[in-house]
Design a protein around this motif. Structure first.
Motif: not given
Length: 819
Positions: A785-800
């Motif tokens: 997917v488009p993006g131009s940096s390292l990422i962070d990954l998480s379940d941001m809103d607790n919806d699994h």
């Protein structure tokens, strides 16, 4: 300035379009003939909600917009967090003046930055009116009953002074105010009888729309961020004046079926539902003042749907029974043809819809009809019906589009009236109903990114409304990965965006810093909660800590010359505001040996090492206070078995593996030309690489082994106890399984372990593509997917469901949802 622009933009949308029993005393100062009243509950939030919205900015070039800007210029000089009210009052045809009222404060006016200013006093009936002339703008103010009232017109203040002892609130306005949601940053009240001129100023010549025929008052709460505007509230009906909304009195809303029958390529759909046709017909007779009886031919109809497709209009009637309707059409049938299993019937009479469903359908020629499910679908041409049939057969319907799905997530399941449109649908209405100036200015390519929706749900004498302008979460394959929002910073993104926990909601928010060293905290739904100007660039990642062991989290980090800890609101937590002269600090390391929140904060400055406890004091028992040479990178803490290991790299190639007290635990005799990758523990061995592409592993006895992997100097490596990932040139290796990516310039890989699954990310900085793989080196659906940096990954809103954050364009970040 943001507040000013936001208010003006909001008025354009007004032209186009919990419970609290305590009456706001400020509303009694508002003129009874006010057209629009904005009750501002939180000025800061109001400015933030609307000031940065991309869609609102498209109105700025219009003349109507600029004329209102001048009227509300005084608001630029006000500083208040107290409740306030802003009213727009028509004085002279098409001329709207403003009146602003808030509670008295000696610090309300901030005129320090204003140039060419004069203030004079005018006496009126024993009261003092102050006249402010600032640059090319004039406004007036009075103090009354511990209130400050400001207006662009002296007449409004004079009227107020004359009626000082008889102030009252419009009964309809007061009734609406009793049910306002004061949790919203602002509430908007529109007097439809008094706002006709405001609407006509933006309509096309010859278009005469009187919204007072639909409703008497409109009350709206709004929510907004960069990517959406949501207006929801109540409209009321005047018992004595017929309104279109009265057509649905004594009926209930149903689930709208039009979206599941309209083609995917439709520009807009409009749906009306009612569960009692006889009540609808009775309301219609009263509304139209008809003296004739309408027969019950269409008494099985539950929904009227209008479909806009390629400049053509089709109409559908969804029914719960069709015998009488079939008989009616058999009598006016002239011919028929079959198309993909559906019969398209030609009719000899084509004006019946206008008769039975006026005023919802007008001037429509129903020359043909077909049946799909329980719906009779009408078209002015047979071709339009064939298009609808073909799309329906191919399951390519409007409810599958990103436009509809984006809107539906924010709306109630059942609607009395539902309107959903994409950019083409909105442009159709702009072309037909709005002035050429607005059409030319607003019809931009940005519209293609939005879903537009309006909904009304009838309930007794009130009608709940929702109006939505939402940036579309673009779908790729099977709706697996969709952008949630993007957010533009004040300048170029400088650090890797990362998730941090909000201890109040237990959801994730985002922190990022820009090139001007401004730190941002961004909410789960993409709003900037605060900005803080720092003196330098943040080094490495920001760590979260619970200094007081009470569940409240703080942000800890180093810049190039400071060690700071900030609280939830961005304020520095004493005593953690340490500065260091000369050189650049390395990233902060936070150790919590026993997971009891007895933190050790470790940072290095040249060859000096500092370890602080959670009281901000140097830990005297830690002996490794100075290295032979400058420390390289971040300190690391590992636990293998029951032993703790602290690891420091020195620029000369010395690797220090220490105990908690800072004494040597594992001596390493050989120097290593360290790569810029961090030390990891893999298979219970300290694992690292050098600039020549060799892999080193050291066991707990100090035995070192090495292997030449022939890696380039700028290779990347990450590892966990059982997984090792290497990025070399354009080849990614995950647990020994290799994937060759397209040529590019790749970031270091990063391993995430979430929901019992391993994810590996790497970003092609050159081509701005983010890749995501599982532990078997298989790509996650829809990536890259488009993006131009390292990422962070998480379940941001607790919806699994996982969310990913990364730098988007130079000065923006983007958040994706991975379903």
């Amino acid at each position: 300035m943001k507040l000013k622009l936001a208010i003006v933009s909001l008025l354009f949308f007004i032209g186009c379009t919990k419970e609290k029993s305590i009456t706001s005393p400020l509303l009694s100062y508002v003129p009874q003939n006010s057209a629009v009243i904005i009750k501002i509950n939180d000025k800061t939030a109001f400015s933030s909600d609307l000031g940065d919205n991309d869609l609102l900015k498209s109105f700025a070039p219009t003349k109507t917009y600029s004329s209102i800007v001048k009227k509300i210029q005084p608001l630029d000089y006000l500083q208040t967090d107290m409740e306030s009210v802003l009213a727009f009052v028509e004085l002279g045809k098409g001329n709207f003046e403003i009146l602003y009222v808030t509670h008295y404060s000696s610090e309300l006016f901030n005129l320090e930055e204003a140039t060419d200013k004069t203030v004079e006093q005018i006496t009126y009936e024993g009261q003092t009116i102050e006249k402010y002339s600032i640059e090319d703008n004039t406004f007036f103010s009075i103090e009354l009953n511990n209130k400050i009232i400001i207006s662009s017109a002296k007449m409004l203040l004079e009227n107020l002074l004359r009626k000082e002892k008889n102030l009252s609130i419009n009964p309809s306005l007061n009734k609406l105010n009793e049910v306002t949601n004061n949790e919203s940053s602002a509430n908007i009240f529109i007097n439809t009888k008094k706002s006709t001129s405001l609407l006509s100023s933006i309509l096309a010549d010859g278009v005469n729309v009187d919204i007072s025929k639909f409703t008497e008052w409109v009350y709206i709460d709004f929510k907004s961020n960069k990517d959406h505007i949501k207006l929801n509230g109540i409209i009321t009906a005047n018992e004595t004046t017929p309104k279109v909304s009265d057509l649905f009195r004594n009926t209930h809303a149903l689930v709208n079926r039009t979206p599941s029958l309209a083609p995917m390529a439709a520009e807009a759909i409009l749906s009306y539902t009612f569960d009692d046709y006889s009540a609808f017909a009775s309301n219609q007779k009263k509304h139209l003042d008809r003296s004739i009886l309408i027969d019950n031919t269409f008494d099985a109809v539950e929904e009227i749907g209008l479909i806009h497709l390629k400049g053509d209009l089709s109409v559908l009637l969804y029914t719960n029974g069709s015998e009488k309707i079939h008989k009616y059409f058999d009598d006016i049938k002239t011919s028929a043809e079959e198309y993909q299993g559906h019969e398209i019937v030609t009719l000899s009479k084509n004006d019946f819809l206008n008769l039975y469903f006026d005023p919802l359908i007008k001037n429509y020629s129903a020359n043909f009809y077909t049946i799909i499910e329980n719906a009779f679908v009408f078209g002015s041409s047979a071709e339009s019906l064939k298009t609808i049939i073909a799309n329906y057969k191919n399951n390519a319907t409007f409810n599958k589009t990103a436009t509809y799905k984006t809107a539906k997530e924010q709306l109630a399941d059942e609607s009395t009236i539902l309107f959903v449109a994409n950019a083409s649908g909105i442009e159709y209405y702009l072309d037909h109903y709005f002035s050429k100036e607005i059409t030319q200015k607003v019809k931009t390519k940005e519209l293609s990114e939005y879903s537009f929706a309006a909904q009304m749900v009838s309930e007794d004498h009130f009608h709940h409304t929702n109006i939505l302008f939402q940036k579309i979460a673009h779908e790729t394959s099977m709706n697996k990965t969709t952008p949630l929002f993007t957010l533009t910073l004040d300048s170029e993104v400088a650090t890797v965006p990362q998730f941090v926990k909000n201890h109040h909601t237990n959801k994730e928010e985002i922190v990022v810093q820009d090139q001007q060293n401004k730190l941002y905290l961004i909410s789960t739904d993409g709003k900037i909660l605060w900005k803080k100007q720092l003196n330098g660039r943040i080094q490495g990642r920001i760590e979260q800590v619970d200094l007081y062991k009470n569940g409240r989290l703080q942000l800890a980090f180093t810049t190039d010359n400071q060690f700071l800890i900030l609280d939830r609101n961005g304020k520095e937590v004493p005593p953690f505001s340490f500065s260091y002269e000369g050189g650049i600090l390395n990233p902060l390391a936070v150790f919590d040996y026993e997971r009891r929140k007895d933190y050790r904060f470790v940072l290095s400055h040249g060859n000096k090492i500092y370890m602080y406890n959670r009281q901000g004091k140097i830990v005297s028992g830690f002996k490794f206070k100075q290295a032979d040479q400058a420390i390289q990178g971040i300190a690391k803490h590992f636990r293998i078995g029951r032993k703790d290991y602290l690891v420091f790299k020195e620029e000369g190639g010395k690797l220090n593996i220490l105990s908690r007290t800072g004494t040597t635990r594992i001596p390493v005799k050989e120097n290593i030309a360290f790569s810029d990758n961090e030390v990891r523990v893999h298979k219970n061995k300290f694992t690292l690489t050098d600039t020549e592409g060799r892999l080193y592993q050291i066991d707990q006895n100090g035995k070192m082994s090495s292997a030449n992997l022939n890696l380039l100097a700028d290779h990347g490596i990450d590892a966990t106890s059982n997984t090792m990932v290497i990025m070399n040139d354009n080849e990614l290796s995950i647990r020994g399984k290799k994937v060759e990516l397209e040529l590019g310039m790749y970031s270091k890989p990063r391993i995430f372990y979430l929901n019992d699954k391993i994810y590996v990310s790497v970003t092609d900085i050159q081509n701005q593509k983010i890749y995501l793989f599982d532990s078997q080196a298989k790509p996650i659906s829809d990536f890259p997917v488009p993006g131009s940096s390292l990422i962070d990954l998480s379940d941001m809103d607790n919806d699994h469901k996982l969310e990913l954050v990364a730098k988007d364009q130079n000065n923006s970040i983007i958040v994706y949802r991975i379903n």
